[in-house]
Design a protein around this motif. Structure first.
Motif, mmCIF file in Angstrom:
data_model
loop_
_atom_site.group_PDB
_atom_site.id
_atom_site.type_symbol
_atom_site.label_atom_id
_atom_site.label_comp_id
_atom_site.label_asym_id
_atom_site.label_seq_id
_atom_site.Cartn_x
_atom_site.Cartn_y
_atom_site.Cartn_z
ATOM 1 N N LEU A 48 -4.444 11.837 -2.809
ATOM 2 C CA LEU A 48 -4.947 10.677 -2.071
ATOM 3 C C LEU A 48 -4.310 10.567 -0.681
ATOM 4 C CD1 LEU A 48 -6.693 8.156 -1.962
ATOM 5 C CD2 LEU A 48 -4.878 6.904 -3.165
ATOM 6 N N LEU A 49 -3.004 10.733 -0.590
ATOM 7 C CA LEU A 49 -2.330 10.622 0.707
ATOM 8 C C LEU A 49 -2.856 11.675 1.682
ATOM 9 C CD1 LEU A 49 -0.142 9.581 2.645
ATOM 10 C CD2 LEU A 49 1.481 11.107 1.484
ATOM 11 N N ALA A 57 4.069 6.766 0.117
ATOM 12 C CA ALA A 57 2.732 7.004 0.677
ATOM 13 C C ALA A 57 2.265 5.842 1.557
ATOM 14 C CB ALA A 57 1.732 7.271 -0.448
ATOM 15 N N PRO A 58 2.385 4.573 1.116
ATOM 16 C CA PRO A 58 1.998 3.467 2.004
ATOM 17 C C PRO A 58 2.807 3.426 3.300
ATOM 18 C CG PRO A 58 2.165 2.691 -0.256
ATOM 19 C CD PRO A 58 2.716 4.088 -0.236
ATOM 20 N N GLY A 65 -1.004 3.985 11.146
ATOM 21 C CA GLY A 65 -1.982 2.928 11.370
ATOM 22 C C GLY A 65 -3.126 2.923 10.386
ATOM 23 N N ILE A 66 -2.913 3.469 9.194
ATOM 24 C CA ILE A 66 -3.949 3.542 8.163
ATOM 25 C C ILE A 66 -3.611 2.553 7.050
ATOM 26 C CG2 ILE A 66 -5.154 5.033 6.518
ATOM 27 C CD1 ILE A 66 -4.148 7.417 8.248
ATOM 28 N N LYS A 67 -4.583 1.751 6.665
ATOM 29 C CA LYS A 67 -4.359 0.779 5.602
ATOM 30 C C LYS A 67 -4.375 1.481 4.249
ATOM 31 C CE LYS A 67 -5.980 -3.669 3.816
ATOM 32 N NZ LYS A 67 -6.922 -4.776 4.000
ATOM 33 N N ALA A 68 -3.339 1.245 3.448
ATOM 34 C CA ALA A 68 -3.256 1.867 2.123
ATOM 35 C C ALA A 68 -4.305 1.259 1.202
ATOM 36 C CB ALA A 68 -1.867 1.671 1.533
ATOM 37 N N PRO A 69 -4.989 2.071 0.387
ATOM 38 C CA PRO A 69 -5.968 1.536 -0.571
ATOM 39 C C PRO A 69 -5.262 0.767 -1.680
ATOM 40 C CG PRO A 69 -5.640 3.881 -0.939
ATOM 41 C CD PRO A 69 -4.866 3.542 0.298
ATOM 42 N N VAL A 70 -6.000 -0.091 -2.362
ATOM 43 C CA VAL A 70 -5.388 -0.969 -3.364
ATOM 44 C C VAL A 70 -4.853 -0.194 -4.564
ATOM 45 C CG1 VAL A 70 -6.713 -3.001 -2.738
ATOM 46 C CG2 VAL A 70 -7.654 -1.413 -4.404
ATOM 47 N N GLU A 71 -5.377 1.004 -4.805
ATOM 48 C CA GLU A 71 -4.863 1.758 -5.951
ATOM 49 C C GLU A 71 -3.443 2.248 -5.723
ATOM 50 O OE1 GLU A 71 -6.276 6.082 -6.341
ATOM 51 O OE2 GLU A 71 -7.922 5.079 -5.303
ATOM 52 N N MET A 72 -3.018 2.295 -4.454
ATOM 53 C CA MET A 72 -1.606 2.568 -4.174
ATOM 54 C C MET A 72 -0.823 1.291 -4.441
ATOM 55 S SD MET A 72 -1.377 4.968 -0.777
ATOM 56 C CE MET A 72 -1.861 6.711 -0.847
#
Length: 727
Positions: A150-151, A333-334, A341-348
């Motif tokens: 994912l990362l 990863a977050p 500048g990338i928003k981490a997805p909620v699964e993280m």
């Protein structure tokens, strides 16, 4: 009283929505994040072996301890994969193996086998995970979402190049043990990456285990070749991992010599890296995904994490832990995404690592680690001993109650002492790290001292019950309000190494707080039956409830459900409202509606609570995600009920109540009739236990700790009633 309850409900609805906001950083592109893996070392090793460049990072950057548990507990490859998924993941067998595409493996090249296993073209990538299909399938079987790669995929989607160099391979004449785990961090969702993890980055070295070591010159050449374009670099130094694997073959002195050699070589490489990094814009992270064998054997299971770059100079922390100096492997990863500048997805499930300014960082972390390890080591032994002792005393008290009532004068102080133990365990945390046996001796002495002090001021059993219960509830309440410093260091509080909870209130003290509050207040009203006492009791209920559930304090959703029903039923009984199916249903529906409103609000308020994270997962993945969460919690609860010794506290309590309901005839009914407020508290506690069991992932523990304050008072009053009946 009905006005009190109305005011109580309005107060809850108003304050429960006071949730903190979270903002996301906006960073520019074309920067570098370099993640250097130095595996199987401790923070003290860097000082012990005089790693000057790493010590420079510690002095001028942020340093902390990292919880490295993964879906398999402690498995090295799974730890690396967890870095790249942002949620606890499991890397099974072939899913661990990453190779350069032209390397021979089994019956073909890695690239050919990858295409055979996946049906996909690896494109221009030169590293492939040949077991990615198995890894994806095994991840889908988990009861929460795990996305291998994912990362790397998110970085790729945002045109940020990723590279991985180095390995921890063990090569002998007869076999090769492939340990190219760094690729599990940097690969995309197809299992492909760019870089070099082959034997090409190793060299012959007679001073190193297996006669191989990392060729840092080659890796540095690679880095210089690609660093101009920025991006994310994963560099697996490898040597310390090989030393740890080889250590069982040599003496401790030789193992230490090889480790020093490996660390100093890695340190020299970091020194070269620093000359090519701009600390005002680039980020250098030195991480240890897995503890050494010696650290594992001594329960030193938190690994060092060092971050050097803009905004980092102090101790690491994150919203995941809310603890100075402690983060989790879910946070890495977050942090990297946030930096780009990338928003981490909620699964993280982790959050970006932030910085806390402080002095004497290393000494602070060493003391913190000593305390955390002592809690982890002592917790199972001390708590199991306490529960066994509690069960024995309850059984002995029942037997003596029926056979030798005159002997109860010896057991009554012990029963009261059992009720004091949770408070003693809070006070014990003030004494710092202790050995297991020192903890047990200190716990006994503190309990005896408290019992004697309380006995000086409370001349009868009812007064002692009031003082013990309310003193316990007040201490926990003040502790939560002031930052839960006692709970953080208590054996009955958090276990940072186990990592189930890092802040707020856990199941153990949730049960203690609800049980002691209800029985303490009800016993006080039993003694002083007036409006002022009742009003004070209602306000205390409201205060305890709010501190238990508000995100900046207790942050316990299970406490919301359990406390709402337990306090609610007790208040209804206080108001002389009959408890029947209709009124219980109305109370339950009120709780569900309020909880649902909070849940829905959490989807849109961009908050950082556990509820908000669950709400966002449901919002993104659908209602099936909620079913999976419930299923996971139910499975955990059923497992705990089967295996935890706390279950026996509930079993003994239920059996005792069943016996006392019939013999001596009518005595239990007589006690409750004469002490109606004690009965209200007891009934409210029973309701709380049932909801704790039903709606908490470790509810058996909360229900059992509530029993500590619900059942012993009944036993003590039974003794007095039997004596009266014999006169």
């Amino acid at each position: 009283m009905k006005k009190f309850i109305t005011a109580f409900m309005l107060l809850l609805m108003t304050l429960t929505f006071m949730l903190p906001q979270k903002s996301y950083a906006d960073t520019s592109n074309n920067k570098k994040v370099v993640l250097v893996i130095i595996d199987r070392v401790s923070l003290s090793d860097y000082t012990k072996y005089d790693a000057k460049n790493i010590q420079k990072l510690i002095n001028n950057g942020s340093v902390g301890l990292m919880n490295v548990r993964n879906a398999d507990g402690y498995v090295d490859a799974s730890g690396y994969l967890t870095f790249g998924t942002g949620t606890r993941a499991s890397a099974h067998d072939i899913g661990q193996i990453s190779l350069n595409v032209n390397e021979k493996y089994s019956f073909g090249t890695a690239g050919e086998i990858y295409e055979l296993n996946t049906g996909d073209d690896y494109g221009n990538a030169n590293i492939v995970n040949i077991g990615i299909s198995n890894l994806i399938q095994s991840s889908k079987r988990a009861d929460y979402k795990i996305t291998p790669g994912l990362l790397g995929q998110l970085l790729k989607d945002n045109n940020i190049p990723t590279y991985v160099f180095g390995n921890s391979d063990i090569i002998t004449d007869s076999s090769v043990s492939y340990r190219r785990y760094g690729a599990l961090i940097a690969m995309d969702e197809k299992g492909t990456a760019f870089g070099d993890v082959s034997e090409n980055v190793l060299k012959y070295d007679r001073n190193s285990p297996y006669f191989i070591s990392t060729d840092y010159n080659k890796i540095f050449d690679y880095f210089q070749k690609y660093d101009k374009n920025g991006g994310f670099f994963v560099i697996d130094t490898g040597d310390t991992s090989r030393v740890d694997s080889y250590s069982s073959n040599v003496s401790d002195q030789l193992a230490s010599k090889y480790e020093e050699y490996a660390i100093k070589n890695a340190d020299a490489f970091i020194g070269k890296l620093l000359k090519n990094l701009d600390p005002s814009r680039d980020l250098l992270i030195v991480a240890t995904p897995y503890p050494s064998k010696s650290d594992m054997s001594t329960n030193n299971l938190l690994s060092p994490i060092i971050i050097y770059g803009p905004g980092y100079n102090g101790l690491t922390t994150s919203i995941t832990t809310k603890r100075n100096g402690i983060i989790t492997n879910l946070d890495l990863a977050p942090t990297i995404l946030n930096y780009f500048g990338i928003k981490a997805p909620v699964e993280m499930l982790g959050h970006p690592i932030t910085n806390i300014k402080t002095q004497d960082k290393v000494n602070y972390l060493e003391n913190l680690n000593d305390k955390v390890v002592s809690i982890y080591t002592a917790r199972p032994i001390v708590l199991k001993s306490y529960v066994i002792f509690l069960i024995i005393i309850l059984i002995l008290y029942l037997i003596t109650l029926f056979l030798k009532i005159n002997y109860l004068k010896y057991l009554k102080p012990i029963v009261l002492g059992v009720m004091i133990v949770p408070l003693s365990l809070l006070i014990l945390s003030l004494f710092g790290p202790l050995t297991v046996y020192s903890s047990m001796i200190a716990l006994i002495l503190i309990t005896i001292a408290l019992l004697l002090i309380i006995k000086l001021f409370a001349k009868n059993e009812l007064n002692m019950l009031i003082v013990i219960s309310l003193l316990t509830a007040l201490t926990i309440t003040v502790d939560i309000f002031t930052g839960a410093h006692l709970m953080k260091g208590s054996i009955l509080g958090y276990d940072v190494i186990a990592g189930a909870r890092f802040y707020g209130i856990g199941n153990e003290y949730m049960g203690v707080l609800i049980g002691s509050t209800i029985m303490g207040v009800m016993a006080l009203i039993q003694k002083y039956d007036n409006k002022a006492t009742k009003f004070s009791g209602v306000l205390f209920f409201a205060l305890v409830f709010l501190l238990m559930v508000l995100p900046q304090y207790g942050a316990k959703i299970g406490g919301f459900i359990t406390g709402f029903m337990a306090f609610g039923v007790t208040l209804l009984l206080m108001s002389e409202i009959k408890i029947n199916y209709k009124n219980l249903l109305i109370l339950f529906i009120s709780m569900v509606l309020l909880l649902t409103l909070m849940f829905i609000a959490s989807m849109f308020m961009d908050t950082v609570t556990h509820m908000a994270q669950t709400a966002l997962i449901v919002k993104n993945e659908g209602i099936t995600a909620l079913y999976k969460i419930f299923a996971r919690k139910l499975n955990m609860e059923l497992t705990l009920i089967r295996y935890t010794i706390w279950s026996w506290v509930l079993i003994i309590t239920i059996m005792s109540l069943f016996i006392l309901s019939y013999k001596p005839t009518g005595i239990l009914k007589s006690i409750f009739k004469k002490n109606k407020y004690i009965y209200y508290g007891f009934f409210g506690s029973i309701v709380g236990m049932l909801f704790a069991l039903a709606f908490n992932d470790a509810g058996i523990v909360a229900a059992s700790t509530m029993c500590i304050y619900a059942f012993p008072p009944i036993l003590i009053m039974l003794e007095g009633e039997i004596r009266k009946s014999e006169i």
